[in-house]
Design a protein around this motif. Structure first.
Motif, PDB file in Angstrom:
ATOM      1  N   LEU A  30       9.323  -1.062 -35.148  1.00  0.00           N
ATOM      2  CA  LEU A  30      10.648  -0.483 -34.914  1.00  0.00           C
ATOM      3  C   LEU A  30      10.550   0.779 -34.053  1.00  0.00           C
ATOM      4  O   LEU A  30      11.333   0.980 -33.126  1.00  0.00           O
ATOM      5  N   LEU A  82      17.053  -3.967 -36.391  1.00  0.00           N
ATOM      6  CA  LEU A  82      17.588  -3.459 -35.121  1.00  0.00           C
ATOM      7  C   LEU A  82      19.082  -3.743 -35.012  1.00  0.00           C
ATOM      8  O   LEU A  82      19.861  -2.887 -34.567  1.00  0.00           O
ATOM      9  N   LEU A 122      19.648  -1.219 -28.790  1.00  0.00           N
ATOM     10  CA  LEU A 122      19.028  -1.692 -30.030  1.00  0.00           C
ATOM     11  C   LEU A 122      19.425  -3.141 -30.310  1.00  0.00           C
ATOM     12  O   LEU A 122      18.591  -3.966 -30.718  1.00  0.00           O
ATOM     13  N   ALA A 126      16.852  -6.574 -30.260  1.00  0.00           N
ATOM     14  CA  ALA A 126      16.670  -7.428 -31.434  1.00  0.00           C
ATOM     15  C   ALA A 126      16.446  -8.878 -31.018  1.00  0.00           C
ATOM     16  O   ALA A 126      15.560  -9.573 -31.546  1.00  0.00           O
TER      17      ALA A 126
END
Length: 319
Positions: A30, A82, A122, A126
């Motif tokens: 992450l 995410l 973000l 993902a």
């Protein structure tokens, strides 16, 4: 050690020795992804991930995968978190929220444009992360993303509508929250080679309970515990279960647009005085029990126990 940290530690211990290292890999990945978001957005993306959170959705991916260990499980766990982080950043933009988890939000510290872009990056990362896992995994997360968007539109349409029903509220919660819990379990199951929906009823019920108790905490506070000002939902027009139940008991209760924070706190006091918080919590407990009862009979004992503890940890947030 916080209640949440203690609960996760127990779940990891029960689930088996492979779970802790997988979650460590998820956390590292992450931060890697957030830090690779370009010279303008990396700081905001990294700050969003470092703010932490319960990481319940990644944990569900790992647990739903059973004993399966590998890069695919990590990818699924990273991708679902995410998406979750992206929705929080975007929610803060829509709500003009100043705090998230006790820290200034991206929109408060950097402005609307950079906050929207941070959430966008973000969200897009993902699906890039999940691509090697195949079409079924991407579809599972994509369907959740569509549901999230639908839920957000519904919440905007419902703003300050004090006549919505409990059933309408629960449908919104299913779209806005429970769908990502379901996606997490689907992603884990896919990595385990099971493309069915055996864990979806459990995930849906636990996700609904999670949202109900989050809404209870918004009314009960305090900010030191929730990381946001008490009555935030009332201020942005989000009508939640505690208000719906309280208004059924006290029809004079109102939460109009334009309230001050002090007026919102006074409404919170009136909601609490009706007993609506206790009833809301009771409904959440019923959902948790229902979810646990829906777990398939054939689950390994350790996996079942770990999922039971996840459900229990949702309730423990309000204990």
């Amino acid at each position: 050690m916080s209640e949440t940290t203690a609960a996760v530690s127990e779940i990891v211990h029960v689930a088996g020795p492979h779970v802790g290292p997988l979650l460590t890999q998820v956390e590292q990945r992450l931060l890697e992804i957030a830090g690779d978001s370009g010279p303008v957005l990396s700081d905001h993306a990294t700050g969003t991930m470092k703010a932490g959170g319960k990481r319940l959705r990644p944990l569900l991916v790992v647990l739903a995968a059973g004993g399966t260990d590998g890069a695919g499980v990590v990818r699924g766990a990273v991708a679902v978190e995410l998406v979750h982080a992206a929705t929080l950043v975007h929610d803060d933009v829509l709500d003009a929220a100043a705090l998230r988890r006790g820290r200034p939000t991206v929109v408060a510290s950097a402005g609307r444009d950079l906050a929207v872009a941070t959430g966008d990056v973000l969200f897009s990362k993902a699906f890039t992360e999940l691509l090697p896992s195949g079409v079924d995994a991407v579809r599972a997360l994509g369907e959740a993303g569509s549901a999230l968007a639908e839920g957000e539109l519904l919440q905007r349409a419902d703003a300050f509508d004090q006549t919505i029903s409990v059933e309408h509220y629960l449908r919104r919660c299913e779209l806005k929250t429970a769908c990502l819990f379901v996606a997490a379990c689907r992603l884990g199951s896919i990595e385990a080679g099971d493309h069915g929906e055996a864990l979806s009823p459990f995930a849906r019920d636990v996700g609904l309970a999670f949202q109900i108790l989050d809404d209870v905490l918004d009314v009960s506070g305090p900010a030191e515990r929730t990381g946001k000002h008490r009555g935030t939902d009332l201020l942005d027009g989000t009508v939640t279960l505690p208000f719906i139940l309280a208004r059924a008991r006290d029809p004079s209760l109102e939460a109009p647009a334009g309230m001050t924070p002090e007026e919102a706190e006074a409404v919170c006091d009136r909601i609490a005085a009706t007993g609506a918080l206790q009833e809301s919590r009771a409904r959440a407990l019923e959902l948790v029990a229902q979810g646990k009862a829906s777990l398939p009979d054939g689950l390994p004992a350790t996996q079942r126990r770990a999922l039971d503890l996840v459900a229990d940890s949702v309730v423990a947030r309000y204990a």
